[in-house]
Design an enzyme around this catalytic site. Structure first.
Site, PDB file in Angstrom:
ATOM      1  CG  HIS A 108      -0.393   0.035   2.530  1.00  0.00           C
ATOM      2  ND1 HIS A 108       0.390  -0.971   3.047  1.00  0.00           N
ATOM      3  CD2 HIS A 108      -0.450   0.981   3.501  1.00  0.00           C
ATOM      4  CE1 HIS A 108       0.762  -0.658   4.272  1.00  0.00           C
ATOM      5  NE2 HIS A 108       0.275   0.527   4.565  1.00  0.00           N
ATOM      6  CG  HIS A 110       0.212   4.215   4.811  1.00  0.00           C
ATOM      7  ND1 HIS A 110      -0.550   3.455   5.652  1.00  0.00           N
ATOM      8  CD2 HIS A 110      -0.585   5.241   4.409  1.00  0.00           C
ATOM      9  CE1 HIS A 110      -1.757   3.987   5.776  1.00  0.00           C
ATOM     10  NE2 HIS A 110      -1.805   5.077   5.025  1.00  0.00           N
ATOM     11  CG  ASP A 112       5.125   2.616   7.209  1.00  0.00           C
ATOM     12  OD1 ASP A 112       4.253   3.074   6.439  1.00  0.00           O
ATOM     13  OD2 ASP A 112       4.844   1.849   8.147  1.00  0.00           O
ATOM     14  CG  HIS A 113       4.158  -0.528   4.214  1.00  0.00           C
ATOM     15  ND1 HIS A 113       4.112  -1.842   4.602  1.00  0.00           N
ATOM     16  CD2 HIS A 113       3.762   0.194   5.292  1.00  0.00           C
ATOM     17  CE1 HIS A 113       3.703  -1.909   5.853  1.00  0.00           C
ATOM     18  NE2 HIS A 113       3.481  -0.689   6.301  1.00  0.00           N
ATOM     19  CG  HIS A 165      -3.960   0.124   6.725  1.00  0.00           C
ATOM     20  ND1 HIS A 165      -3.850   0.644   7.991  1.00  0.00           N
ATOM     21  CD2 HIS A 165      -2.790   0.420   6.104  1.00  0.00           C
ATOM     22  CE1 HIS A 165      -2.675   1.232   8.130  1.00  0.00           C
ATOM     23  NE2 HIS A 165      -2.009   1.115   6.992  1.00  0.00           N
ATOM     24  CG  ASP A 189       0.604  -1.440   7.719  1.00  0.00           C
ATOM     25  OD1 ASP A 189       1.485  -2.277   7.998  1.00  0.00           O
ATOM     26  OD2 ASP A 189       0.814  -0.211   7.737  1.00  0.00           O
ATOM     27  CG  HIS A 227       4.263  -2.339  11.171  1.00  0.00           C
ATOM     28  ND1 HIS A 227       5.052  -1.231  11.385  1.00  0.00           N
ATOM     29  CD2 HIS A 227       3.460  -2.025  10.127  1.00  0.00           C
ATOM     30  CE1 HIS A 227       4.730  -0.284  10.510  1.00  0.00           C
ATOM     31  NE2 HIS A 227       3.764  -0.742   9.736  1.00  0.00           N
TER      32      HIS A 227
HETATM   33 ZN   LIG Z   1       0.053   1.548   6.505  1.00  0.00          ZN
END
Ligand SMILES: [Zn+2]
Length: 324
Positions: A108, A110, A112-113, A165, A189, A227
């Site tokens: 996705h 975001h 951090d991905h 999400h 996530d 995570h």
């Molecule tokens: Zn996320």
């Protein structure tokens, strides 16, 4: 931070996810994580490869608690990277072993991905970067639709759209049969060990439908989440269902793993059904545990009630984590 769902939050969230403003915040997060983890070599977990015959899966720790994954078919020397939120640790691992990845798969948008997509393309000019075509994922070369299949050497992935999400969140399911192991789901996530992602862009009904798709996967499916949240998630599971022996035992194991900075992946669908509260809204005991009443009696688990349970579980988890 502004309250999730509030006007200020929505404006900030839009700029964070859809513009380069988010990328600069992400760079700041990378620097903060490095500083916080400097006493343990900059990594939240030790790097441990998992071998299943000719299949190898390596969780690569990054940021404060993210994992990217390197998936390799040894027969064809084909490798794929999942969710490189930060390209540097991935590139360090790959270059130390002379590995040239064929592709990046992103769950996705975001940062951090997806924050390492651009650097991965610069570093490996022929690499293909796949991501959901309905999620505004940054710097991809190949947008995907639901249900598409991907093949790299011997690695075969099915894609599944799992909104909640984010609007177009996608999970990748690796066929384990050529290696004599269960399938592997890279769940981003959507699902963590004993937990699930926040509903930033979807209703509880949407998230429930996505979680039900995970619930229907074969019990031996391995789960590789985005995570390392296992410890706090299981503390909540045990708080919510104090009599749940499976949750207690898993928490004990997770604590011992984390003391040694070992990763807690992979989880497995069969176990998640026993200790992940977000996958337990079908359980007869859950309306009573949550005090969900309909017409004066404990409700039966129709979908509307299960969505209500999901919200209640999320709220209670947030309250507990706030206290911890
Ligand atoms: Zn996320």
């Amino acid at each position: 931070m502004a309250k999730a769902g509030g006007c200020m939050f929505r404006i900030g969230y839009f700029f964070y996810t859809r513009t380069r403003v988010g990328y600069y915040y992400h760079q700041r997060d990378i620097a903060k994580a490095k500083e916080k983890l400097k006493d343990c070599g900059g990594h939240h977990s030790n790097l441990t490869p998992f071998d299943y015959g000719d299949l190898q899966i390596v969780p690569i720790p990054m940021l404060l608690d993210n994992y990217a994954y390197l998936v390799t078919d040894r027969r064809t020397n084909t490798s794929v990277v999942i969710d490189p939120g930060h390209a540097e640790p991935v590139q360090v691992y790959l270059s130390g072993r002379n590995i040239m990845p064929d592709a990046v798969l992103v769950t996705h948008k975001h940062w951090d991905h997806s924050g390492g997509n651009k650097e991965m393309r610069q570093h490996y000019p022929n690499i293909r970067v796949y991501g959901s075509g309905s999620d505004h994922v940054h710097d991809i070369t190949h947008p995907l639709q639901a249900g598409e299949t991907l093949e790299f050497g011997g690695l075969k992935f099915n894609t599944m759209i799992t909104p909640g999400h984010t609007t177009g969140h996608m999970v990748y399911i690796l066929d384990g049969s050529p290696y004599g192991v269960g399938d592997s789901i890279f769940s981003g996530d959507l699902l963590f060990l004993a937990g699930c992602g926040r509903m930033f862009e979807g209703t509880a009904e949407t998230m429930l439908h996505s979680l039900d798709q995970i619930y229907s996967l074969p019990n031996d499916t391995l789960i590789w989440p985005g995570h390392e949240y296992a410890r706090e998630n299981l503390e909540f599971s045990c708080h919510l269902e104090p009599e749940n022996q499976t949750a207690k035992e898993k928490l004990k194991w997770v604590k011992s793993q984390r003391e040694k900075r070992f990763c807690t992946c992979p989880s497995i669908v069969q176990e998640e059904k026993q200790y992940n509260p977000f996958l337990r809204t079908r359980e007869e005991s859950m309306p009573r545990v949550l005090g969900i009443v309909k017409d004066g009696i404990f409700a039966t688990a129709d979908d509307a009630t299960r969505a209500r349970m999901l919200c209640e579980i999320r709220e209670r988890k947030d309250q507990l984590n706030y206290k911890l």
